[in-house]
Scaffold this motif. Structure first.
Motif: not given
Length: 124
Positions: A71-80
């Motif tokens: 998954s990813r959260d582009n608002t946090k610049n992070t992928a998981y």
């Protein structure tokens, strides 16, 4: 270029779960496809999975399908990379990678930005 930093690795027992994070800086993260790869000791780096720019589409290697989720959260610049039901054969250094439009997405050479890797060790 985008700078990638992985975190979340460790030593766990078989059957446990881990979540790896890949945090980006330097460029607009949402412009990049993210791939996860792993490299066991003495072996080649292999594809684990990938996620497209907005997170709509994912792809997984057969060996992890049904156990791992990207998954990813582009608002946090992070992928998981959520890893469940871990097996000893999942032991490896895990890398995240990013590219604007990697083709083919399962090939490490298609990516031009890499993190430093994080060790995952699964004991039996």
């Amino acid at each position: 270029q985008v700078l990638l930093v992985e975190s979340g690795g460790g030593l766990v027992q078989a059957g446990a779960s881990l979540r790896l994070s890949c945090t980006a800086s330097g460029r607009t993260f949402s412009n990049y496809v993210v791939g996860w790869f792993r490299q066991a000791h003495g072996k080649e780096r292999v594809f684990v999975g990938s996620i497209t720019w907005g997170g709509v589409s994912t792809d997984y290697a057969d060996s992890v399908k049904g156990r791992f989720t990207i998954s990813r959260d582009n608002t946090k610049n992070t992928a998981y990379l959520q890893m469940n039901t871990l097996k000893p054969e999942d032991t490896a250094v895990y890398y995240c990678a990013a590219a604007r439009d990697p083709r083919p997405r399962r090939v490490p050479g298609s990516y031009d930005n890499w993190g430093q890797g994080t060790q995952v060790t699964v004991s039996s």
